[in-house]
Scaffold this motif. Structure first.
Motif, PDB file in Angstrom:
ATOM      1  N   GLU A 291      -7.215   4.376  -4.645  1.00  0.00           N
ATOM      2  CA  GLU A 291      -8.696   4.070  -4.039  1.00  0.00           C
ATOM      3  C   GLU A 291      -8.535   2.693  -3.333  1.00  0.00           C
ATOM      4  OE1 GLU A 291     -11.337   6.200  -4.848  1.00  0.00           O
ATOM      5  OE2 GLU A 291      -9.677   7.365  -5.817  1.00  0.00           O
ATOM      6  N   HIS A 292      -8.528   2.793  -2.156  1.00  0.00           N
ATOM      7  CA  HIS A 292      -8.166   1.606  -1.361  1.00  0.00           C
ATOM      8  C   HIS A 292      -9.019   1.682   0.213  1.00  0.00           C
ATOM      9  CE1 HIS A 292      -5.514  -1.438   0.271  1.00  0.00           C
ATOM     10  NE2 HIS A 292      -5.633  -0.978   1.509  1.00  0.00           N
ATOM     11  N   GLU A 293      -9.495   0.243   0.359  1.00  0.00           N
ATOM     12  CA  GLU A 293     -10.157   0.298   1.614  1.00  0.00           C
ATOM     13  C   GLU A 293      -9.356  -1.071   2.159  1.00  0.00           C
ATOM     14  OE1 GLU A 293     -14.501  -0.166   1.734  1.00  0.00           O
ATOM     15  OE2 GLU A 293     -14.231  -1.514   3.187  1.00  0.00           O
ATOM     16  N   GLY A 294      -9.189  -0.954   3.468  1.00  0.00           N
ATOM     17  CA  GLY A 294      -8.516  -2.089   4.073  1.00  0.00           C
ATOM     18  C   GLY A 294      -8.486  -1.896   5.725  1.00  0.00           C
ATOM     19  N   PRO A 295      -8.132  -2.984   6.474  1.00  0.00           N
ATOM     20  CA  PRO A 295      -8.083  -2.984   7.975  1.00  0.00           C
ATOM     21  C   PRO A 295      -7.214  -2.334   8.543  1.00  0.00           C
ATOM     22  CG  PRO A 295      -7.309  -5.053   7.176  1.00  0.00           C
ATOM     23  CD  PRO A 295      -7.580  -4.371   6.007  1.00  0.00           C
TER      24      PRO A 295
ATOM     25  N   ASP B  49     -10.750  -1.804  12.361  1.00  0.00           N
ATOM     26  CA  ASP B  49     -11.625  -1.081  11.711  1.00  0.00           C
ATOM     27  C   ASP B  49     -11.159  -0.947  10.278  1.00  0.00           C
ATOM     28  OD1 ASP B  49     -12.808  -0.542  14.398  1.00  0.00           O
ATOM     29  OD2 ASP B  49     -11.877   1.318  14.500  1.00  0.00           O
ATOM     30  N   ARG B  50     -12.387  -0.889   9.421  1.00  0.00           N
ATOM     31  CA  ARG B  50     -12.073  -0.640   8.124  1.00  0.00           C
ATOM     32  C   ARG B  50     -11.860   0.893   7.924  1.00  0.00           C
ATOM     33  NH1 ARG B  50     -11.116  -5.008   5.422  1.00  0.00           N
ATOM     34  NH2 ARG B  50     -11.984  -4.022   3.320  1.00  0.00           N
ATOM     35  N   ILE B  51     -10.818   1.094   7.185  1.00  0.00           N
ATOM     36  CA  ILE B  51     -10.534   2.384   6.860  1.00  0.00           C
ATOM     37  C   ILE B  51     -10.555   2.656   5.131  1.00  0.00           C
ATOM     38  CG2 ILE B  51      -8.798   4.294   6.529  1.00  0.00           C
ATOM     39  CD1 ILE B  51      -7.747   3.439   9.468  1.00  0.00           C
ATOM     40  N   ARG B  52     -11.142   3.819   4.596  1.00  0.00           N
ATOM     41  CA  ARG B  52     -11.291   3.850   3.293  1.00  0.00           C
ATOM     42  C   ARG B  52     -10.606   5.294   2.783  1.00  0.00           C
ATOM     43  NH1 ARG B  52     -15.454   6.324   0.132  1.00  0.00           N
ATOM     44  NH2 ARG B  52     -15.168   5.602  -2.080  1.00  0.00           N
TER      45      ARG B  52
END
Ligand code: FES
Length: 562
Positions: free
Chosen positions: A405-409, A505-508
Motif C-alpha cells: 500500500e503505497h502512494e508517492g510522486p 504526479d501522485r501514483i497510488r
C-alpha cells in the motif's frame, strides 16, 4: 493414396504436380544418407534442435538430442533432427521476447513443412519453450516437450549461489557498496557453474513446470538438472513416447483445454513462478482457441497459496525442488484443488498420474502442503486502475510487503535508455518514496524487454534502500525481486495512460484493492491526451512486421495474424 492419408516420410509431399514422382525423388535423396525402405517405413519423429553457441542454457543440447534419438530408435521410429532459431536471454538484443514470435513461426512452419508423425521439441531458455508451445498449439501435430534442465548451484566463500536471483542480489550489494569490484568478479565466475537454465524458479524453470502441468511433457520432466542421469533418462523416454504418439496420436488440441490452463495457473501461483509465464500462457491459450483472461489468473491467485520455497519467492534452488519430488509432488499437494480430468501425451488424466505419487514428505521442506503453506494466497496479483485499464501484474511473493500500500510522486523515464542515463544522475530527484515510472518499454515500443525492475538508484542503495515501487509496460526477469508493477496495458506507445504521467504526479498502488492509479484529474489527463503523439515505428524487416502486428501483454503479445 490421398495425400492426407500419407504417413511417415510421405507426409507433406513436395509439390511437383505428381505425388508419385515426389515420393520417388524424396527416397532418392534420402538414400544418399543411407536410409533404406526399412528405415523409411518407420514412423517419423522430428526433433527440433535449438543448439547454438550463443545459447549457454542449451549447452547440453547435443547430449539431449542423442538421448532422444536413442529413445526413438529403441521404439522403432525414425528420428530426424532439424534446427530452429535458438534464443538465449542474455546474449540477445534488445530482448528475446522480441524474437519469441519469430521462433514460434519458425517452429510451426518447420513442423508443417517437413514429414513427421510426431515431434520432440527440445528447448530450455526462457522464450524457447513458450515459442515451441505456441507452435505446437498451432501446428497440432503430436508433440513431446523436453528441456535442457536447470544448472547446478555454485559456491562463493561458503555461500551457495545461482543464476540469476543471486546475480541481481550481488550486483545490488556491489552498487550499495557492500562488496568490492574484485569480490563481484569472483562471484561472476561461480554464478553459472554448469550448462543449463537458470536454477531458480525463474522463467525457464516456471515454464518447464507449466509444460508438464499442461500435459505436454512426461511426468517428472520439468525439474531434473542439466547433465544428470535423470535428465538424460527423461530425454530417452521422451523419444520413446514420441514414437507411441506417432502410432496413436494425442494431439495438442486434445490436451490444451481450459481446465488444463486453469490447472497451470494454479501451479504457477503455488510455485510463486515468473510473471513472464502469464504473457506466454495468454499467447498459447489464444493459439489453442481457449479464452484465458487475467480474471482466470486472479481466481487461481485468490485460492492458491505459495507452496514452493524456491528463489526468488523462497530460499532454495531447482535442484532442491527436484530432490523434493518436483512437479508431481507439487501436483499431489494441489490434488484437491486441481481439475482431475485433463489428459497428457500418454492419454493419462491428472487423477491417474497422481495415483502413485506421494504427498510432500516431512523429510523435506521445499514443497509445502495446502494445510501448511509457505506463503499467503495472491503470490501473483492482477491490478487494474487508471494506469492500467487492461491490467497489470505484481509478484507480491517477491516484493516488500511494506510497499503493498503505497502512494508517492512519479519520476518518469521515457525509455530503458533514458532510465540507464538518468537513474544515477544526482539531478534526477528520487527519494525512497518515489514511484519510478518506465514507459515505452512495451511490446510495440521495445519488444517488451525485462527492464521493469529498474535498479534502485545507487545513492539510495548506498543508504540501504532495498526496494521501491516501480511501474512500467515492460516485463521483468523471473529471477528478479521487488515491488514492481509490470505489463501495464495498453502500453504507452499505444496511447495507454503511462504516456500521460508527468514527474511529480501522485501514483497510488494498493495490492489489497488490486489497483494502480494515477491521481490526476480527468480534465488534466484529457489535455495531456490531446498532446500525445505515438512514437514512429520501424520501417523494414521483422521489426516492422512485429511492431505493426504485436498484441498487448494481456493478449499474450503474439502477432495478431497468428
Ligand atoms: Fe537462459 Fe536464464 S538465461 S534460462
Amino acid at each position: 493414396m490421398a495425400e492426407e492419408q500419407l504417413t511417415g516420410i510421405d507426409r507433406n509431399l513436395t509439390t511437383y504436380g505428381d505425388p508419385t514422382f515426389s515420393r520417388f525423388i524424396r527416397r532418392a535423396f534420402l538414400a544418399s544418407q543411407g536410409f533404406d525402405e526399412e528405415d523409411l517405413g518407420r514412423p517419423v519423429v522430428g526433433i527440433a534442435d535449438t543448439s547454438s553457441d550463443y545459447n549457454t542454457c542449451h549447452g547440453n543440447m547435443p547430449q539431449m538430442v542423442a538421448a532422444v534419438k536413442r529413445g526413438v530408435l529403441e521404439a522403432g521410429g525414425l528420428p530426424l533432427v532439424f534446427p530452429t532459431i535458438s534464443l538465449n536471454e542474455i546474449l540477445f538484443h534488445p530482448t528475446t521476447m522480441f524474437y519469441r514470435n519469430l521462433l514460434a513461426m519458425d517452429t510451426e512452419e518447420m513442423i508443417r513443412a517437413q514429414p513427421m508423425d510426431s515431434v520432440v521439441l527440445l528447448g530450455g531458455c526462457d522464450k524457447t519453450v513458450p515459442a515451441q508451445l505456441m507452435a505446437a498449439a498451432s501446428a497440432d501435430v503430436p508433440a513431446v516437450f523436453c528441456v535442457t534442465g536447470a544448472m547446478r548451484t555454485g559456491d562463493w566463500r561458503g555461500n551457495r549461489v545461482g543464476a540469476c536471483t543471486d546475480c541481481r542480489r550481488y550486483y545490488t550489494s556491489y552498487r550499495g557498496g557492500e562488496i568490492s569490484e574484485p569480490e563481484l568478479a569472483e562471484v561472476q565466475q561461480v554464478l553459472c557453474s554448469t550448462p543449463g537454465t537458470c536454477m531458480v524458479m525463474g522463467s525457464a524453470s516456471t515454464i518447464a513446470c507449466i509444460t508438464e502441468t499442461l500435459g505436454l511433457m512426461l511426468p517428472g520432466g520439468a525439474s531434473p538438472t542439466s547433465g544428470s542421469g535423470d535428465r538424460l533418462r527423461n530425454a530417452v523416454a521422451s523419444g520413446r513416447a514420441a514414437v507411441k504418439l506417432a502410432r496413436d496420436p494425442v494431439r495438442p488440441s486434445e490436451i490444451l483445454t481450459k481446465p488444463a490452463f486453469e490447472n497451470a495457473l494454479k501451479v504457477l501461483v503455488a510455485l510463486g513462478g515468473s510473471t513472464n509465464t502469464i504473457v506466454h500462457l495468454m499467447a498459447i491459450a489464444r493459439r489453442a482457441g481457449i479464452d484465458l483472461t487475467m480474471d482466470d489468473l486472479q481466481s487461481a491467485s485468490d485460492k492458491i497459496p505459495l507452496l514452493v520455497d524456491c528463489k526468488p519467492s523462497g530460499s532454495v534452488y531447482m535442484e532442491d525442488f527436484h530432490k523434493s519430488g518436483g512437479l508431481p509432488t507439487l501436483m499431489k499437494a494441489l490434488e484437491t484443488v486441481v481439475d482431475p480430468d485433463p489428459i497428457n501425451i500418454e492419454r493419462r488424466s491428472v487423477r491417474d498420474r497422481l495415483e502413485d505419487v506421494d504427498p510432500p514428505g516431512d523429510w523435506q521442506n521445499v514443497i509445502r502442503t495446502l494445510e501448511a503453506p509457505l506463503g499467503n494466497t495472491g503470490s501473483l496479483t492482477t491490478l487494474r486502475g487508471s494506469l492500467a485499464p487492461d491490467g497489470a501484474i505484481i509478484k507480491t511473493s517477491a516484493a516488500s510487503p511494506e510497499l503493498f500500500e503505497h502512494e508517492g510522486p512519479a519520476v518518469v523515464f521515457d525509455s530503458p535508455e533514458d532510465a540507464a542515463n538518468r537513474l544515477d544522475d544526482p539531478a534526477t530527484d528520487i527519494t525512497p518514496d518515489s514511484v519510478m515510472v518506465l514507459r515505452n518499454a512495451g511490446p510495440i515500443a521495445a519488444g517488451m524487454p525485462e527492464a521493469g525492475s529498474l535498479p534502485i538508484p545507487k545513492r539510495l542503495a548506498q543508504k540501504g534502500v532495498k526496494d521501491m515501487v516501480r511501474v512500467s509496460d515492460a516485463r521483468m526477469s523471473g529471477t528478479a525481486y521487488g515491488a514492481v508493477v509490470l505489463h501495464c496495458a495498453p502500453e504507452a506507445a499505444a496511447g495507454g495512460p503511462l504516456a500521460l504521467v508527468e514527474d511529480g504526479d501522485r501514483i497510488r498502488l494498493s495490492v489489497t484493492e488490486r489497483r494502480i492509479d494515477l491521481l490526476v484529474d480527468e480534465q488534466e489527463l484529457e489535455a495531456r491526451r490531446s498532446r500525445f503523439t505515438a512514437p514512429s515505428l520501424p520501417k523494414r524487416g521483422w521489426a516492422k512486421l512485429y511492431a505493426k502486428h504485436v498484441l498487448q501483454a494481456d493478449k499474450g503479445a503474439d502477432l495478431d495474424f497468428l
